[in-house]
Design a protein around this motif. Structure first.
Motif, PDB file in Angstrom:
ATOM      1  N   ARG A  90       0.869  -1.282   0.144  1.00  0.00           N
ATOM      2  CA  ARG A  90      -0.177   0.086   0.067  1.00  0.00           C
ATOM      3  C   ARG A  90       0.886   1.249   0.172  1.00  0.00           C
ATOM      4  O   ARG A  90       0.334   2.275  -0.725  1.00  0.00           O
ATOM      5  N   ALA A  91       1.815   1.340   0.762  1.00  0.00           N
ATOM      6  CA  ALA A  91       2.777   2.459   0.582  1.00  0.00           C
ATOM      7  C   ALA A  91       3.344   2.674  -0.792  1.00  0.00           C
ATOM      8  O   ALA A  91       3.301   3.923  -1.025  1.00  0.00           O
ATOM      9  N   THR A  92       3.822   1.801  -1.661  1.00  0.00           N
ATOM     10  CA  THR A  92       4.208   1.842  -2.889  1.00  0.00           C
ATOM     11  C   THR A  92       2.914   2.506  -3.695  1.00  0.00           C
ATOM     12  O   THR A  92       3.262   3.239  -4.446  1.00  0.00           O
ATOM     13  N   VAL A  93       1.651   1.943  -3.711  1.00  0.00           N
ATOM     14  CA  VAL A  93       0.609   2.266  -4.266  1.00  0.00           C
ATOM     15  C   VAL A  93       0.196   3.726  -3.944  1.00  0.00           C
ATOM     16  O   VAL A  93       0.236   4.621  -4.804  1.00  0.00           O
ATOM     17  N   VAL A 105       5.653  13.038  -3.164  1.00  0.00           N
ATOM     18  CA  VAL A 105       5.277  12.083  -2.206  1.00  0.00           C
ATOM     19  C   VAL A 105       5.236  12.653  -0.762  1.00  0.00           C
ATOM     20  O   VAL A 105       6.058  13.367  -0.275  1.00  0.00           O
ATOM     21  N   THR A 106       4.245  12.342  -0.023  1.00  0.00           N
ATOM     22  CA  THR A 106       4.061  12.814   1.281  1.00  0.00           C
ATOM     23  C   THR A 106       4.216  11.746   2.320  1.00  0.00           C
ATOM     24  O   THR A 106       4.627  10.585   1.785  1.00  0.00           O
ATOM     25  N   PRO A 110      -0.747   5.643   4.756  1.00  0.00           N
ATOM     26  CA  PRO A 110      -1.678   5.188   3.726  1.00  0.00           C
ATOM     27  C   PRO A 110      -3.058   4.948   4.319  1.00  0.00           C
ATOM     28  O   PRO A 110      -3.209   4.275   5.385  1.00  0.00           O
ATOM     29  N   ASP A 111      -4.250   5.091   3.639  1.00  0.00           N
ATOM     30  CA  ASP A 111      -5.539   5.121   3.785  1.00  0.00           C
ATOM     31  C   ASP A 111      -5.990   3.700   3.783  1.00  0.00           C
ATOM     32  O   ASP A 111      -5.434   2.991   3.081  1.00  0.00           O
ATOM     33  N   GLY A 187       8.796   0.984   1.017  1.00  0.00           N
ATOM     34  CA  GLY A 187       7.941   0.105   0.461  1.00  0.00           C
ATOM     35  C   GLY A 187       8.601  -1.221  -0.127  1.00  0.00           C
ATOM     36  O   GLY A 187       9.803  -1.457  -0.155  1.00  0.00           O
ATOM     37  N   GLU A 188       7.734  -2.143  -0.492  1.00  0.00           N
ATOM     38  CA  GLU A 188       8.197  -3.419  -1.163  1.00  0.00           C
ATOM     39  C   GLU A 188       7.253  -3.654  -2.285  1.00  0.00           C
ATOM     40  O   GLU A 188       6.133  -3.428  -2.365  1.00  0.00           O
TER      41      GLU A 188
END
Length: 364
Positions: A90-93, A105-106, A110-111, A187-188
């Motif tokens: 989710r962090a990458t998306v 990028v903030t 992630p929501d 991210g991964e």
């Protein structure tokens, strides 16, 4: 000693050339690392720093072990109907969506909303550009064909659906750890591509005008090959062999230089060779068979060898299980057997009380 020095110099030159060639060809892990960073920068100016790539060859269940349930799972369509997969956390998306919507990028978390096909479509340009660069970066690598032709396919709900779409026996697994947007997030990404075995060609490719064959031929010339020349073989007891010491002389048979055996990897490849010298180095001359191929008649080369006649089995006293074959009618009469002296008394009285014809008819 001079020959050994020449061999060492040639070996060092060959190793240096091989290392230089290997340095120019990227490994799959390095090729993927560069493809991901440069694709993100070329598309949106998104800084992605890859700080680790874990490459393995596993079955599909082992590849998907540990994948979070809220990750974005995308099918990658490959050539000839094969399929791969890309899994983005989710962090990458969130980082990819932010750089396309607000330009940066903030560090916001992630929501927790469910990911949708729209999120997958916004990640499609990155995946397509990355897979194209990944294949191009492997130019000259023998596995380049396995990673060529993949592009964005569709989003699937979870990793369980991949078991139906991906049916290869083994897969290349690339687990990539990244820093996104000047270290704003970590991210991964997981890329799963099937191990494809190239089909065997129907016939050997023509040597003329084949650049791949010429390239492989140049590489094969750098491969070290060891040949052993056996001068002769001596039989001795274990006690005698245990008493051998430096300086002892061993008796050699006559004409030993003309009976050298050549072997490689423990297997004999030639015998009755001649040991000599060439250019100051030891050399072995191979001897061809004495009978030339031209002396063999063409019919003998093409026709199979005649079948070997088998001797008939000895007759048994009782009836055989197999049916008796019909004898030919034109069997010549046997010659008369001369009388043998001293054995005429054996027939005396044989007809007394014995009817041979009747007894033979009653057998069986």
């Amino acid at each position: 000693m001079a020959g050994q020095a020449v061999n060492e110099v040639l070996s060092r030159k060959a190793n240096a050339a091989r290392k230089e060639q290997e340095a120019r060809v990227l490994s799959p892990a390095r090729a993927l690392r560069r493809a991901l960073s440069r694709s993100a920068d070329a598309l949106w100016g998104l800084p992605i720093v890859v700080d680790g790539v874990q490459e393995e060859t596993l079955v599909l269940d082992a590849c998907l072990d540990g994948v979070p349930g809220d990750a974005l799972v995308i099918v990658l369509e490959g050539p000839d109907g094969i399929a791969g997969a890309a899994v983005l956390d989710r962090a990458t998306v969130r980082s990819v969506i932010e750089v396309q919507t607000i330009g940066r990028v903030t560090n916001l978390p992630p929501d927790p909303r469910a990911l949708t096909p729209t999120d997958a479509a916004m990640c499609a340009p990155l995946l397509d550009a990355m897979m194209t660069r990944f294949s191009n970066n492997l130019d000259g690598h023998p596995s380049q064909g396995e990673f060529t032709g993949y592009r964005f396919g569709a989003m699937v709900e979870d990793t369980r659906a991949l078991g139906i779409l991906m049916d290869a026996a083994e897969f290349h697994s690339f687990l990539v750890s990244v820093e996104l947007g000047d270290k704003m997030r970590r991210g991964e990404l997981l890329f799963i591509l099937p191990v494809v075995t190239p089909p065997e060609p129907d016939r050997a490719p023509e040597a003329r005008g084949d650049p791949l064959r010429a390239k492989n031929a140049a590489r094969m010339q750098m491969v070290e090959a060891r040949l052993d020349a056996v001068l002769c073989r001596i039989r001795m007891s274990l006690a005698s062999a245990d008493q051998l010491k430096p300086g002892d002389l061993l008796p050699l048979p006559d004409a030993v230089l003309d009976q050298v055996e050549l072997s490689a990897g423990g297997m004999q490849i030639a015998k009755r060779c001649r040991l000599g010298q060439m250019g100051g180095l030891r050399a072995v001359r191979l001897r061809l068979p004495a009978v030339a191929k031209a002396e063999i008649p063409p019919a003998a080369e093409q026709s199979p060898p005649p079948p070997v006649e088998k001797k008939p089995a000895a007759a048994k006293p009782l009836a055989l299980s197999e049916p008796t074959k019909k004898l030919p009618e034109d069997i010549p009469d046997l010659p008369e057997i001369p009388d043998i002296d001293g054995f005429s008394d054996l027939t005396a009285g044989i007809d007394d009380g014995l009817d041979l014809d009747d007894d033979l008819m009653n057998i069986g």
